[in-house]
Design a protein around this motif. Structure first.
Motif, short mmCIF file in Angstrom:
data_model
loop_
_atom_site.label_atom_id
_atom_site.label_comp_id
_atom_site.label_asym_id
_atom_site.label_seq_id
_atom_site.Cartn_x
_atom_site.Cartn_y
_atom_site.Cartn_z
N MET A 120 9.11 13.80 -8.67
CA MET A 120 7.81 14.33 -8.22
C MET A 120 6.90 13.19 -7.76
O MET A 120 6.96 12.08 -8.30
CB MET A 120 7.13 15.09 -9.35
N HIS A 121 6.04 13.53 -6.81
CA HIS A 121 5.09 12.52 -6.30
C HIS A 121 3.71 13.17 -6.14
O HIS A 121 2.89 12.68 -5.38
CB HIS A 121 5.62 11.98 -4.97
N SER A 122 3.50 14.28 -6.84
CA SER A 122 2.30 15.12 -6.78
C SER A 122 2.43 16.14 -5.67
O SER A 122 3.09 15.88 -4.66
CB SER A 122 0.99 14.33 -6.57
N SER B 269 0.86 -1.16 0.00
CA SER B 269 0.00 0.00 0.00
C SER B 269 0.89 1.21 0.00
O SER B 269 1.94 1.22 0.59
CB SER B 269 -0.89 0.01 1.22
N GLU B 270 0.46 2.21 -0.69
CA GLU B 270 1.31 3.36 -0.88
C GLU B 270 0.56 4.53 -0.29
O GLU B 270 0.59 5.62 -0.79
CB GLU B 270 1.58 3.50 -2.38
N ASN B 271 -0.15 4.24 0.75
CA ASN B 271 -0.90 5.29 1.43
C ASN B 271 0.05 6.01 2.34
O ASN B 271 1.17 5.62 2.48
CB ASN B 271 -1.99 4.67 2.29
N ASP B 272 -0.30 7.05 2.95
CA ASP B 272 0.52 7.64 4.00
C ASP B 272 0.17 9.08 4.21
O ASP B 272 -0.44 9.42 5.21
CB ASP B 272 2.02 7.53 3.74
N VAL B 273 0.54 9.92 3.26
CA VAL B 273 0.32 11.33 3.48
C VAL B 273 -1.14 11.67 3.22
O VAL B 273 -1.74 11.12 2.32
CB VAL B 273 1.20 12.15 2.54
N SER C 190 -0.16 17.65 -3.90
CA SER C 190 -1.09 17.48 -2.76
C SER C 190 -1.11 16.06 -2.20
O SER C 190 -1.44 15.86 -1.04
CB SER C 190 -2.50 17.85 -3.18
N HIS C 191 -0.77 15.08 -3.03
CA HIS C 191 -0.87 13.67 -2.64
C HIS C 191 -2.29 13.30 -2.19
O HIS C 191 -2.48 12.35 -1.42
CB HIS C 191 0.14 13.32 -1.55
N LYS C 192 -3.27 14.03 -2.65
CA LYS C 192 -4.65 13.68 -2.30
C LYS C 192 -5.26 12.93 -3.48
O LYS C 192 -5.58 13.52 -4.51
CB LYS C 192 -5.46 14.95 -2.00
N PHE D 192 12.58 7.08 -2.13
CA PHE D 192 11.84 7.50 -0.94
C PHE D 192 10.67 8.39 -1.37
O PHE D 192 10.87 9.40 -2.05
CB PHE D 192 12.76 8.27 0.01
N ASP D 193 9.48 8.02 -0.96
CA ASP D 193 8.27 8.78 -1.31
C ASP D 193 7.75 9.59 -0.12
O ASP D 193 7.99 9.22 1.04
CB ASP D 193 7.13 7.83 -1.71
N ASP D 194 7.01 10.62 -0.43
CA ASP D 194 6.18 11.36 0.54
C ASP D 194 6.91 12.39 1.38
O ASP D 194 6.30 13.03 2.23
CB ASP D 194 5.42 10.43 1.50
N GLY D 195 8.23 12.54 1.20
CA GLY D 195 8.94 13.57 1.94
C GLY D 195 8.72 14.91 1.26
O GLY D 195 7.97 15.00 0.29
#
Ligand code: ZN
Length: 330
Positions: free
Chosen positions: A178-180, A91-95, A182-184, A128-131
């Protein structure tokens, strides 16, 4: 005398009545007990049969998935690029939103020739994602100490500490992806317009802060996420047009699953999968909640180096690992 005899008979009759009453109630009680037991046994039997059917169905579907994967492997003499989906569910959920997504959906469909060739040096890309977060700084310290370059797929944060971290990533020779912004999931995957706006926002923001325009991306949840309401090929087509390459992963540390892995287990998850590929893209997270990822990093790097793997940042020569291949979208 007669009186005595009569009362004796009455007493006897009374006693017999009492005994009969007791017998009746014991029989009734046993009857009820037998009835309840029977109902319970029947219910359990029915449940067991239903469960057995479910098991059979599951076994059948596992076998058919295995067959598909095997057939694919034979056709291409490679291995499925997303082994991740077959072993662990990622799962790549988190932020922000807490949507669980899985990358296992297209495992059998997309196959690249990426199986390990003997004698070849394995390439491992730590991502590394989400930082950025305070953990990003710790990870950068470790990478510096070990003299290793990695790749950061960042989200949009406008505070000074985050700006300094974007700059540090670039200055210290890592790849900024890039990982977007807003990450929403519900916002960016709402429409192509929303998605392209978000990507453009993040790209121009990072260019302004670091002087480098990022040209690589990782979709939140991966290209094979099951969350997007819009067909992912719309977004893939857009990235293709923009010359932006997206990278999924074929090795997952498991640091975003609901299981709370220990640092040792994260290392083990990675090591178990890295041995299969000549190119491994390792999914990890550097958001503030991922302290165990930071703890796992030193032993992970040491074990990867001990097996002779090359640890590299993603660049234009990196073989993309894509759950949905970019060139499959016209
Ligand atoms: Zn993410």
């Amino acid at each position: 005398m007669e009186d005595k005899a009569a009362s004796g008979i009455r007493q006897q009759q009374l006693r017999r009545k009492r005994i009969n009453k007791m017998k009746a109630s014991i029989i009734t009680g046993m009857g009820i007990w037998i009835l309840i037991s029977t109902i319970l046994i029947v219910t359990l039997l029915v449940k067991m049969i239903l469960l057995e059917n479910e098991l059979d169905k599951l076994a059948a579907s596992v076998i058919s998935v295995e067959q598909v994967v095997e057939n694919q492997n034979q056709k291409s003499a490679g291995s499925p690029e997303e082994n991740a989906g077959t072993s662990n569910t990622i799962s790549e959920n988190d932020v922000g939103t807490d949507i669980q997504t899985s990358d296992g959906s297209t495992a059998a469909e997309n196959v690249q020739d990426n199986s390990l060739t003997e004698g070849e040096k394995q390439k491992v890309y730590l991502t590394f994602d989400d930082g950025p977060s305070e953990n990003t700084a710790k990870i950068l310290d470790i990478l510096k100490e070990k003299n290793i370059k990695a790749t950061f797929f960042v989200i949009g944060k406008e505070d000074d500490a985050s700006k300094a971290l974007y700059q540090r990533i670039v200055e210290e020779g890592h790849t900024l992806g890039m990982h977007s912004f807003s990450h929403k999931y519900n916002v960016i995957y709402e429409s192509l317009e929303a998605f392209s706006e978000d990507v453009h926002h993040l790209q121009s923001y990072l260019a302004e802060v670091t002087g480098v325009t990022p040209m690589i991306m990782r979709f939140p949840g991966g290209s094979s996420n099951q969350v997007s309401n819009t067909d992912m090929s719309e977004f893939i087509r857009y990235l293709n047009e923009q010359g932006i390459t997206y990278y999924d992963w074929n090795v997952a540390s498991g640091d975003a699953t609901s299981q709370a892995y220990t640092p040792d287990e994260l290392v083990e998850n990675v090591m178990n999968d890295v041995v299969k590929y000549d190119t491994s893209i390792v999914l990890m997270h550097d958001s503030s909640a991922k302290g165990t990822t930071v703890e796992a990093l030193v032993p992970m790097i040491e074990q990867l180096q001990a097996m002779g793997a090359e640890l590299l940042p993603i660049d234009e020569n990196t073989k993309p690992i894509q759950h949905i291949p970019a060139d499959s979208v016209e």
